[in-house]
Design an enzyme around this catalytic site. Structure first.
Site, PDB file in Angstrom:
ATOM      1  N   GLY A   4     119.629 -28.431  35.640  1.00 60.62           N
ATOM      2  CA  GLY A   4     120.418 -27.797  34.585  1.00 60.62           C
ATOM      3  C   GLY A   4     121.719 -28.579  34.467  1.00 60.62           C
TER       4      GLY A   4
ATOM      5  NE  ARG B   5     117.466 -34.896  36.092  1.00 61.42           N
ATOM      6  CZ  ARG B   5     116.965 -33.777  35.588  1.00 61.42           C
ATOM      7  NH1 ARG B   5     117.508 -32.612  35.880  1.00 61.42           N
ATOM      8  NH2 ARG B   5     115.916 -33.808  34.778  1.00 61.42           N
TER       9      ARG B   5
ATOM     10  CD  GLN C  34     112.084 -27.543  33.995  1.00 62.83           C
ATOM     11  OE1 GLN C  34     110.982 -27.468  33.453  1.00 62.83           O
ATOM     12  NE2 GLN C  34     112.700 -28.696  34.195  1.00 62.83           N
TER      13      GLN C  34
ATOM     14  CG  ASP D  11     119.989 -31.711  29.562  1.00 62.70           C
ATOM     15  OD1 ASP D  11     119.144 -30.993  28.994  1.00 62.70           O
ATOM     16  OD2 ASP D  11     120.235 -31.645  30.779  1.00 62.70           O
TER      17      ASP D  11
ATOM     18  CE  LYS E 246     113.532 -30.360  31.120  1.00 70.30           C
ATOM     19  NZ  LYS E 246     113.400 -31.605  31.915  1.00 70.30           N
TER      20      LYS E 246
HETATM   21  O1  MRU Z   1     115.384 -31.183  33.787  1.00 66.50           O
HETATM   22  P1  MRU Z   1     116.245 -29.959  33.756  1.00 66.50           P
HETATM   23  O2  MRU Z   1     115.544 -28.745  34.239  1.00 66.50           O
HETATM   24  O3  MRU Z   1     117.567 -30.195  34.444  1.00 66.50           O
HETATM   25  O4  MRU Z   1     116.567 -29.741  32.219  1.00 66.50           O
HETATM   26  C1  MRU Z   1     117.418 -28.693  31.853  1.00 66.50           C
HETATM   27  C2  MRU Z   1     117.587 -28.537  30.396  1.00 66.50           C
HETATM   28  O5  MRU Z   1     117.092 -29.290  29.598  1.00 66.50           O
HETATM   29  C3  MRU Z   1     118.524 -27.444  29.959  1.00 66.50           C
HETATM   30  O6  MRU Z   1     118.149 -26.955  28.711  1.00 66.50           O
HETATM   31  C4  MRU Z   1     119.947 -27.985  29.873  1.00 66.50           C
HETATM   32  O7  MRU Z   1     120.287 -28.700  31.027  1.00 66.50           O
HETATM   33  C5  MRU Z   1     120.945 -26.908  29.660  1.00 66.50           C
HETATM   34  S1  MRU Z   1     121.160 -25.878  31.109  1.00 66.50           S
HETATM   35  C6  MRU Z   1     122.400 -24.772  30.722  1.00 66.50           C
END
Ligand code: MRU
Length: 340
Positions: free
Chosen positions: A50, A86, A187, A228, A239
């Site tokens: 996240g 990341r 997720q 993100d 995502k």
């Molecule tokens: O790969 P992840 O699980 O870290 O991806 C998370 C997402 O895409 C969320 O939508 C994004 O980080 C926003 S979290 C408030």
């Protein structure tokens, strides 16, 4: 450092601990994230995940390492390694750029602790502000669809898109939340379903491929997702699968909202094409793994494409719900996210 307890981060005994998001919902395991190597490994494995949470966990660890006596030089090296953990979520870089300024001060250990703490407290407030701004857009009796996990697990506070949904539920406006399972790492199916269940918000789990027919049969009133990275032209990386939902929502004339704190804005990034997209291991697509065990169903030699994120063009977005308020497509076209 004082103790901290959020849904998925703990500081206790002057050490950082993370709730293993890969083991949820079957197991609730708190794992040590005491070193840079440990935390980077957890971030790669999405045990910590996240956009906001990644940045906060890295900032807290740096502050704790300073408290444990790491030198300015060691901390600068740690910061550089964490910053590269990341590539897509810009919150990590934004948070660590602030920590870098604290590191440059003579009393750097105190400055790092104060800055990390400020980032955590700010994140809680940003989530609150997003929930307030976003829930006002939710109509009574709504059926909303969400993707991935954007709740308390992914932030220090109530979450972003999921924070909006939970707030709207508390205001009595939610009939049902369609939760996309969110392949390949689930997720939605594992984390969002768990969070909504804990908060007694009515939800229905679906596979990602079911959204189109739900929209066609008028069972979705709006789509709410997180982000993100938001580029200066309003394009949004989120995502993988978010873009498909945006296209579907546009075709069916359903509002598509992105909820994020301003720490997800990257004014230096001109558009979605310039956002680095993380590519992940083939094994995530050829099978599935979790606390339930692992299974592979595809042939060992299958060619696999596994980008963790996709880009939704600004033209498909009905509103960017930030802590500062709701930004409209007209404002984005007029350049509100452009460098000032
Ligand atoms: O790969 P992840 O699980 O870290 O991806 C998370 C997402 O895409 C969320 O939508 C994004 O980080 C926003 S979290 C408030």
């Amino acid at each position: 450092m004082q103790t901290l307890q959020t849904t998925s981060l703990q500081v206790r005994d002057n050490q950082l601990w993370i709730l293993d998001q890969q083991a949820l919902p079957q197991q609730k395991n708190w794992l040590p994230a005491h070193s840079v190597a440990q935390l980077v490994e957890h971030i790669h494995a999405l045990r910590v995940r996240g956009a906001p949470l990644i940045g906060l966990s890295a900032s807290l660890l740096l502050a704790l390492l300073a408290e444990q006596g790491q030198t300015q030089r060691q901390l600068a090296e740690s910061l550089a390694i964490l910053r590269a953990a990341r590539p897509t979520a810009v919150n990590l870089m934004n948070n660590l750029d602030r920590m870098k300024q604290a590191l440059a001060q003579p009393a750097f250990a105190t400055a790092l602790a104060e800055e990390a703490w400020r980032l955590v407290e700010e994140d809680k407030q940003l989530c609150e502000a997003i929930a307030t701004a976003g829930s006002a857009l939710v109509k009574p009796g709504s059926q909303l669809l969400t993707h991935c996990n954007t709740g308390g697990l992914a932030t220090a506070g109530v979450g972003t898109a999921l924070g909006v949904i939970v707030r709207a539920h508390q205001q009595g406006r939610i009939n049902n939340v369609w939760v996309d399972e969110t392949r390949p790492l689930l997720q939605g199916g594992r984390l969002t379903a768990w969070e909504l269940g804990e908060l007694a918000v009515p939800y229905t789990l679906i596979t990602d491929s079911m959204a189109a027919s739900l929209m066609a049969t008028k069972q979705v009133d709006a789509v709410w997702v997180g982000a993100d990275r938001i580029a200066a032209n309003g394009d949004v990386a989120n995502k993988i699968g978010t873009y498909s939902l945006a296209v579907l929502a546009h075709y069916h004339q359903i509002p598509f909202y992105v909820a994020a704190p301003h720490t997800t804005l990257d004014r230096g990034c001109p558009n979605g094409e310039a956002i680095p997209i993380e590519q992940r291991a083939a094994s995530e697509v050829t099978g599935v793994a979790g606390s339930f065990g692992s299974v592979q169903w595809a042939p060992e030699a299958a060619n696999v494409y596994n980008p963790a994120f996709d880009v939704t063009p600004a033209a498909l977005i009905s509103g960017w719900v930030l802590d500062t308020g709701v930004v409209t497509p007209e404002q984005v076209q007029a350049g509100i996210f452009q460098p000032q």
